[in-house]
Design an enzyme around this catalytic site. Structure first.
Site, PDB file in Angstrom:
ATOM      1  N   ASP A 101      29.415  -9.806   3.554  1.00 52.11           N
ATOM      2  CA  ASP A 101      28.710 -10.944   2.827  1.00 52.11           C
ATOM      3  C   ASP A 101      29.971 -11.822   2.574  1.00 52.11           C
ATOM      4  O   ASP A 101      31.237 -11.736   2.711  1.00 52.11           O
ATOM      5  CB  ASP A 101      27.958 -10.976   1.610  1.00 52.11           C
ATOM      6  N   GLU A 142      20.525 -17.777  -4.923  1.00 46.26           N
ATOM      7  CA  GLU A 142      21.503 -16.563  -5.177  1.00 46.26           C
ATOM      8  C   GLU A 142      21.432 -16.723  -6.925  1.00 46.26           C
ATOM      9  O   GLU A 142      20.646 -16.807  -7.348  1.00 46.26           O
ATOM     10  CB  GLU A 142      22.607 -16.873  -4.575  1.00 46.26           C
TER      11      GLU A 142
HETATM   12  C1  BGC Z   1      24.610 -14.520   0.786  1.00 45.83           C
HETATM   13  C2  BGC Z   1      23.901 -14.300   2.063  1.00 45.83           C
HETATM   14  C3  BGC Z   1      24.236 -15.194   3.000  1.00 45.83           C
HETATM   15  C4  BGC Z   1      25.561 -15.559   3.219  1.00 45.83           C
HETATM   16  C5  BGC Z   1      26.065 -16.611   4.134  1.00 45.83           C
HETATM   17  C6  BGC Z   1      26.115 -15.180   0.830  1.00 45.83           C
HETATM   18  O1  BGC Z   1      26.300 -15.710  -0.432  1.00 45.83           O
HETATM   19  O2  BGC Z   1      24.387 -13.503  -0.175  1.00 45.83           O
HETATM   20  O3  BGC Z   1      22.572 -14.191   1.975  1.00 45.83           O
HETATM   21  O4  BGC Z   1      23.740 -14.998   4.165  1.00 45.83           O
HETATM   22  O5  BGC Z   1      26.138 -16.005   1.783  1.00 45.83           O
HETATM   23  O6  BGC Z   1      25.947 -18.001   3.596  1.00 45.83           O
END
Ligand code: BGC
Length: 579
Positions: free
Chosen positions: A272, A458
């Site tokens: 991630d 998030e």
């Molecule tokens: C998130 C992911 C996402 C990634 C790319 C991260 O902060 O947890 O779900 O795919 O960012 O944007």
């Protein structure tokens, strides 16, 4: 995935032949994923042997799909002009449709799909997302999120299908199948995320700690991943949380021993965001991460750090080869070497009526009716209706996070229909609109009150978390919309737009009918079709519904497997007109 793609023996031969020719720099390059513009210049693709490019929040690649394609084609040309000509993979956070492209078809978020519980429809929605993602230049989506949310304080509950492991596994399978297609030509690589425990942290903290036992993890969280692997999922993303006090990105026992060896996952284990600097640098590679989101200033550090690690013997070359093999394997499986450039012909498919009609069906099937007294629903076409609240006429608010922007938008966006527009299509009489609950229209028969949560993504959405922007209850303003109409003696129907169950026990008592619409996306008229009785309600609660704040005093919220939980409505609840 068709069995031929997965078992094609010629792919392994090609992978080995290529791997044999690669220098260490070229291998590390393949393991690198960067953001276009922010992290690299065009020429860096070549000098740093970049393997993958991500698009998420940030500068747009252009103003229309043709420009997006052209931008990515320019990067691709650089990659193809390297010594070995290995194509780049373009990945995108398309989690409910190609939601980073304004004008694409936007589906309900996964929680709505969980309520609909229709695997065939999830597969169709994923196949459409794949087409629209390809049309804008991508071969890879970071979807589906297959978390099992244990606590609704978590700001990502809506990204997951349900608190039920069984339902999540079933819909995960359908989603992977839909995204990846069966011939490798139309499909995009899917990503099951976030491995593992993202939704099961104590008190629902994004990136927090999960104290589940090994047995609980295996029983409750692993089955969706098993389903994804059986379906040939191309990628799995590691999670921000810790388990056994170990960062998941550095958890070798889970990433390598369990996922890659015991569960036989043969795809790309992608990190991630900015994981290299956040979760232990080379420890994440040693634990089994194959591709790293080396973003926001991590690029140099990652490439140099891994190189040093290999040179010093800390990272066995075999680990690097395993990572590169997995990456090349997917590039071959998904036809990147044959068709590295985006197909202009697909552009005309973005947001077409056929796609929107599937999204509208998904909206209809996702709605959950919690209360309907005196048959106030369905709405009658000759009633005088006032629609109340700013959420009623705002496509951004009805779509949640990961829509146009990372944190969503509170504006209308291209191609979307708002709930109010949908209502107006059906009503025979003039429909009044009271955006802030202050109007006083005469002779109103019924108030349709739309309330909810503003968009978040998030950690922004955690209740009581780091940002502390959200709450379990409706805002005072939204509570007042209902109170003022109910006190006037007008019939009230409440529509809740939210990414999770909220504490609305008092509002459910106060109103005549209550509908949970989750985050329906671009097709607002799907809601109107059901409210006016053109279709019946089908949705069933994908989560137990909380009765009071007492449900959140422990680590987890009310879940159906918890015998001490005392929900207002159980998992699976939902009324219909017929009953
Ligand atoms: C998130 C992911 C996402 C990634 C790319 C991260 O902060 O947890 O779900 O795919 O960012 O944007």
């Amino acid at each position: 995935m068709s069995s031929t793609r997965k078992t094609d023996p010629t792919i392994d031969v090609k992978v080995e032949a290529l791997l044999k020719q690669m220098t260490l720099d070229e291998k590390i390059g393949q393991m690198t994923q960067v953001r276009h513009f922010d992290d690299i210049r065009l020429e860096d693709v070549k000098s740093k042997f970049i393997g993958s490019v991500i698009h998420t929040q940030g500068p747009l690649p252009g103003s229309d799909a043709l420009e997006w394609q052209a931008k990515f084609a320019a990067f691709q040309q650089e990659a193809l002009s390297t010594r070995l000509g290995i194509p780049l993979l373009f990945g995108v956070d398309a989690v409910h449709g190609q939601n980073t492209f304004e004008g694409a078809t936007i589906f309900p978020h996964n929680i709505g799909l969980g309520a609909a519980g229709n695997a065939g429809l999830v597969e169709k929605a994923a196949a459409i997302t794949a087409i629209e993602a390809k049309a804008t230049g991508f071969q890879w989506v970071f979807s589906p999120c297959v978390a099992i949310p244990f606590n609704e304080k978590w700001g990502r509950v809506y990204e997951a299908f349900s608190e039920s492991t069984e339902l999540t596994a079933e819909l995960t399978r359908a989603s992977v199948k839909g995204h990846q297609g069966s011939d490798g030509k139309m499909g995009v690589m899917a990503t099951a995320k976030h491995f593992i425990g993202d939704g099961a942290t104590d008190f629902g903290v994004e990136g927090g700690h999960t104290s589940l036992s090994k047995e609980e993890v295996l029983e409750l969280l692993i089955p969706p991943y098993q389903a994804a692997i059986e379906e040939g999922v191309a990628a799995i993303m590691a999670s921000f949380n810790t388990l056994d006090q170990i960062s998941m990105h550095a958890h070798k026992a889970m990433l390598t021993d369990l996922l890659k060896e015991r569960l036989a996952f043969d795809g790309i284990l992608v990190s991630d965001w900015k994981a290299y600097s956040r979760f232990g640098e080379n420890d994440i590679i040693l634990a089994g991460i194959d591709m790293v989101m080396a973003v926001d200033g991590d690029l140099e550090m990652f490439q140099e750090g891994v190189k040093k690690g290999v040179k010093s013997g800390d990272i066995p070359l075999g680990r690097i080869d395993d990572a590169v093999r997995r990456i090349l394997r997917q590039k071959f499986r998904f036809g990147l070497f044959d068709q590295p450039y985006p197909d202009k012909e697909l552009i005309k498919m973005i947001g077409i009526p056929e796609h929107r009609s599937v999204a509208r069906q998904t909206v209809r099937e996702s709605l959950v009716l919690l209360k309907n007294e005196k048959q106030v629903l369905p709405l009658k076409k000759d009633q005088k209706i006032v629609v109340v609240g700013e959420f009623a006429d705002n496509a951004g608010l009805q779509s949640g996070g990961w829509t146009v922007n990372w944190q969503g938008t509170s504006e209308n966006y291209t191609g979307a229909t708002t709930l109010l527009e949908g209502i107006k299509k059906f009503a025979k009489k003039e429909v009044y609109y009271d955006p802030d609950g202050s109007a006083d229209f005469p002779d109103v028969d019924l108030a349709l009150i739309v309330v909810g949560e503003t968009p978040y993504a998030e950690f922004f959405g955690d209740i009581g978390g780091e940002m502390d922007l959200f709450q379990h209850t409706l805002t005072e303003t939204h509570q007042n919309y209902l109170r003022s109409y109910a006190e006037k003696g007008i019939q009230t129907v409440v529509v809740l737009i939210s990414g999770r169950p909220l504490l609305v026990t008092d509002q459910i008592k106060q109103c005549d009918a209550f509908v949970v619409a989750w985050l329906p996306g671009s097709e607002g008229d799907g809601l109107a079709e059901v409210l006016f009785g053109e279709y019946d309600f089908k949705g069933k609660l994908p989560h137990s519904w909380p009765k009071s704040i007492a449900a959140y005093t422990g680590k987890f919220g009310p879940n159906f497997w918890d015998p001490s939980a005392d929900p207002l409505y159980p998992f699976g609840y939902g009324l219909t007109y017929a009953t």
